[in-house]
Design a protein around this motif. Structure first.
Motif, PDB file in Angstrom:
ATOM      1  N   UNK A  61     -46.323  66.310  11.071  1.00 23.00           N
ATOM      2  CA  UNK A  61     -47.365  66.922  11.889  1.00 23.00           C
ATOM      3  C   UNK A  61     -46.654  67.415  13.145  1.00 23.00           C
ATOM      4  N   UNK A  62     -46.271  68.679  13.140  1.00 21.34           N
ATOM      5  CA  UNK A  62     -45.338  69.167  14.148  1.00 21.34           C
ATOM      6  C   UNK A  62     -45.853  68.983  15.562  1.00 21.34           C
ATOM      7  N   UNK A  63     -47.108  69.296  15.794  1.00 22.42           N
ATOM      8  CA  UNK A  63     -47.673  69.208  17.141  1.00 22.42           C
ATOM      9  C   UNK A  63     -47.597  67.765  17.655  1.00 22.42           C
ATOM     10  N   UNK A  64     -48.011  66.835  16.819  1.00 20.43           N
ATOM     11  CA  UNK A  64     -48.003  65.427  17.221  1.00 20.43           C
ATOM     12  C   UNK A  64     -46.575  64.912  17.414  1.00 20.43           C
ATOM     13  N   UNK A  65     -45.719  65.224  16.457  1.00 19.36           N
ATOM     14  CA  UNK A  65     -44.327  64.772  16.537  1.00 19.36           C
ATOM     15  C   UNK A  65     -43.657  65.323  17.798  1.00 19.36           C
ATOM     16  N   UNK A  66     -43.855  66.609  18.059  1.00 18.26           N
ATOM     17  CA  UNK A  66     -43.200  67.245  19.206  1.00 18.26           C
ATOM     18  C   UNK A  66     -43.684  66.624  20.514  1.00 18.26           C
ATOM     19  N   UNK A  67     -44.984  66.401  20.631  1.00 17.60           N
ATOM     20  CA  UNK A  67     -45.537  65.822  21.854  1.00 17.60           C
ATOM     21  C   UNK A  67     -44.977  64.420  22.093  1.00 17.60           C
ATOM     22  N   UNK A  68     -44.858  63.637  21.031  1.00 19.00           N
ATOM     23  CA  UNK A  68     -44.347  62.274  21.161  1.00 19.00           C
ATOM     24  C   UNK A  68     -42.866  62.255  21.541  1.00 19.00           C
ATOM     25  N   UNK A  69     -42.119  63.189  21.011  1.00 21.13           N
ATOM     26  CA  UNK A  69     -40.668  63.125  21.099  1.00 21.13           C
ATOM     27  C   UNK A  69     -40.102  63.872  22.305  1.00 21.13           C
ATOM     28  N   UNK A  70     -40.883  64.755  22.912  1.00 21.55           N
ATOM     29  CA  UNK A  70     -40.382  65.499  24.074  1.00 21.55           C
ATOM     30  C   UNK A  70     -40.059  64.591  25.258  1.00 21.55           C
ATOM     31  N   UNK A  71     -40.621  63.390  25.230  1.00 24.26           N
ATOM     32  CA  UNK A  71     -40.338  62.452  26.325  1.00 24.26           C
ATOM     33  C   UNK A  71     -39.001  61.754  26.192  1.00 24.26           C
ATOM     34  N   UNK A  72     -38.251  62.074  25.169  1.00 25.61           N
ATOM     35  CA  UNK A  72     -36.957  61.437  24.947  1.00 25.61           C
ATOM     36  C   UNK A  72     -35.984  61.805  26.069  1.00 25.61           C
ATOM     37  N   UNK A  73     -35.311  60.806  26.598  1.00 26.93           N
ATOM     38  CA  UNK A  73     -34.371  61.001  27.708  1.00 26.93           C
ATOM     39  C   UNK A  73     -32.958  60.687  27.209  1.00 26.93           C
ATOM     40  N   UNK A  74     -32.091  61.696  27.067  1.00 28.87           N
ATOM     41  CA  UNK A  74     -30.738  61.448  26.549  1.00 28.87           C
ATOM     42  C   UNK A  74     -29.948  60.407  27.333  1.00 28.87           C
ATOM     43  N   UNK A  75     -30.075  60.413  28.650  1.00 23.71           N
ATOM     44  CA  UNK A  75     -29.310  59.451  29.467  1.00 23.71           C
ATOM     45  C   UNK A  75     -29.841  58.031  29.267  1.00 23.71           C
ATOM     46  N   UNK A  76     -31.141  57.903  29.096  1.00 26.56           N
ATOM     47  CA  UNK A  76     -31.727  56.570  28.870  1.00 26.56           C
ATOM     48  C   UNK A  76     -31.237  55.991  27.549  1.00 26.56           C
ATOM     49  N   UNK A  77     -31.180  56.833  26.517  1.00 25.83           N
ATOM     50  CA  UNK A  77     -30.749  56.344  25.206  1.00 25.83           C
ATOM     51  C   UNK A  77     -29.264  56.011  25.196  1.00 25.83           C
ATOM     52  N   UNK A  78     -28.480  56.731  25.956  1.00 22.91           N
ATOM     53  CA  UNK A  78     -27.064  56.398  26.087  1.00 22.91           C
ATOM     54  C   UNK A  78     -26.912  55.039  26.771  1.00 22.91           C
ATOM     55  N   UNK A  79     -27.686  54.813  27.800  1.00 18.05           N
ATOM     56  CA  UNK A  79     -27.653  53.529  28.499  1.00 18.05           C
ATOM     57  C   UNK A  79     -28.087  52.405  27.572  1.00 18.05           C
ATOM     58  N   UNK A 125     -30.711  57.891  14.645  1.00 26.71           N
ATOM     59  CA  UNK A 125     -31.764  58.884  14.806  1.00 26.71           C
ATOM     60  C   UNK A 125     -32.810  58.382  15.779  1.00 26.71           C
ATOM     61  N   UNK A 126     -32.584  58.632  17.052  1.00 24.51           N
ATOM     62  CA  UNK A 126     -33.371  57.961  18.078  1.00 24.51           C
ATOM     63  C   UNK A 126     -34.760  58.571  18.281  1.00 24.51           C
ATOM     64  N   UNK A 127     -35.117  59.576  17.513  1.00 24.72           N
ATOM     65  CA  UNK A 127     -36.475  60.105  17.628  1.00 24.72           C
ATOM     66  C   UNK A 127     -37.484  59.165  16.980  1.00 24.72           C
ATOM     67  N   UNK A 128     -37.040  58.046  16.410  1.00 26.41           N
ATOM     68  CA  UNK A 128     -37.959  57.036  15.892  1.00 26.41           C
ATOM     69  C   UNK A 128     -38.458  56.114  17.002  1.00 26.41           C
ATOM     70  N   UNK A 129     -38.097  56.391  18.245  1.00 20.41           N
ATOM     71  CA  UNK A 129     -38.353  55.457  19.335  1.00 20.41           C
ATOM     72  C   UNK A 129     -39.836  55.170  19.563  1.00 20.41           C
ATOM     73  N   UNK A 130     -40.714  56.055  19.156  1.00 24.49           N
ATOM     74  CA  UNK A 130     -42.122  55.853  19.472  1.00 24.49           C
ATOM     75  C   UNK A 130     -42.809  54.859  18.529  1.00 24.49           C
ATOM     76  N   UNK A 131     -42.075  54.318  17.544  1.00 28.19           N
ATOM     77  CA  UNK A 131     -42.687  53.351  16.631  1.00 28.19           C
ATOM     78  C   UNK A 131     -43.141  52.103  17.373  1.00 28.19           C
ATOM     79  N   UNK A 132     -42.318  51.546  18.217  1.00 26.25           N
ATOM     80  CA  UNK A 132     -42.705  50.475  19.127  1.00 26.25           C
ATOM     81  C   UNK A 132     -41.614  50.356  20.186  1.00 26.25           C
ATOM     82  N   UNK A 133     -41.904  49.721  21.313  1.00 25.66           N
ATOM     83  CA  UNK A 133     -41.002  49.793  22.467  1.00 25.66           C
ATOM     84  C   UNK A 133     -39.583  49.287  22.219  1.00 25.66           C
TER      85      UNK A 133
END
Length: 295
Positions: A61-79, A125-133
């Motif tokens: 569901x592109x709209x839903x997936x995109x909205x959820x995943x746009x909050x991804x922060x590359x520097x946060x995931x590196x940390x 594949x860190x775009x799975x981050x929204x599954x749970x904290x």
């Protein structure tokens, strides 16, 4: 450890693709710049009969997936990765030697530690981050534990295998008991390093699916023990759910392995994962054959 943080490219593409991109856009703007990094993993996944990258993306569901995943922060995931790396290194008292690719997989995969010639390239594949904290914390420590164990020569020499075997030979030769031990060990260590999460998250289940696995423990026991006894069996068929006598969740054997390795840790490691890190699982065959899920 060498880290390739490709997440900024992923976020930039998401910002540009307000609607589902065409396959040519995906290739030109995203996959081609990452071709050298991703090619081995994508080849492995395609050879295992998984849907193509674009098929996976198109099913979202592109709209839903995109909205959820746009909050991804590359520097946060590196940390986050560096923190989990330090936890794994500290618990085992070693320095991890591998490459790690942080990327957006459009849910094609989450974690994959690809062994080749004694070292690893780990794909996250860190775009799975929204599954749970805490999902990514558990995922990262799980995959990095594979690196810690599979890079120890004694894990393989006890089976008469070359610790620097190719990836192809690794897939052909990995004993069933080592696959079970490796996955169970990674689940156990990720639980130790990331405590207080719900237990089902350590074995990639939901609350209901883990209960289902435990309720059908004898069915899982039969399949696992059959594979352990059959010297011609491949660890890959443990993922084939059609062999169970009833419908069970995917990765049911991870739950079995998780509970078994907890017993191994108590019986052989005195509760210290470092004590069983280099143990050749060939020595544990009788222990595994006597283990019953939920007993």
């Amino acid at each position: 450890m060498k880290i390739y943080n490709t997440l900024q490219l992923f976020v930039d593409c998401l910002k540009k693709w307000e609607t589902l991109p065409s396959e040519s856009e995906l290739l030109k703007n995203y996959l081609e710049p990452l071709e050298n990094l991703l090619a081995p993993m994508l080849k492995d996944f395609s050879s295992h009969g998984r849907p193509s990258f674009y098929e996976t993306l198109s099913s979202l569901n592109w709209k839903e997936y995109r909205e959820q995943t746009l909050g991804l922060d590359p520097s946060r995931e590196l940390k986050r990765l560096k923190h989990q790396m330090s936890l794994v290194e500290n618990i085992f008292g070693l320095t991890l030697e591998c490459e790690v690719v942080l990327w957006g997989a459009f849910t094609l995969m989450d974690g994959y530690a690809r062994f080749d010639k004694g070292t690893h390239r780990v794909y996250l594949g860190v775009d799975e981050q929204f599954l749970h904290p805490h999902y990514l914390n558990i995922l990262m420590s799980h995959e990095l534990t594979h690196v810690a164990r599979e890079s120890r020569p004694s894990v393989w020499t006890g089976f008469g295998l070359d610790p620097e075997m190719s990836h192809t030979q690794f897939q052909k030769s990995q004993p069933v008991i080592e696959h079970l031990f490796s996955e169970g060990f990674s689940c156990v260590v990720s639980e130790i390093l990331n405590p207080s999460d719900q237990p089902w998250n350590y074995v990639y289940q939901t609350k209901d699916s883990l209960e289902q696995v435990f309720e059908n423990g004898p069915a899982v026991d039969r399949v696992v023990h059959h594979h352990l006894k059959d010297k011609s069996a491949s660890y890959r068929t443990l993922y084939d759910l059609s062999q169970y006598s009833r419908q069970l969740p995917r990765y049911s054997h991870y739950a079995w392995a998780w509970q078994w390795v907890k017993k191994v840790l108590a019986d052989f490691g005195h509760g210290d994962p470092k004590q069983i890190l280099t143990l050749c699982s060939k020595e544990l065959m009788d222990h595994a054959m006597s283990f019953r899920l939920g007993c």
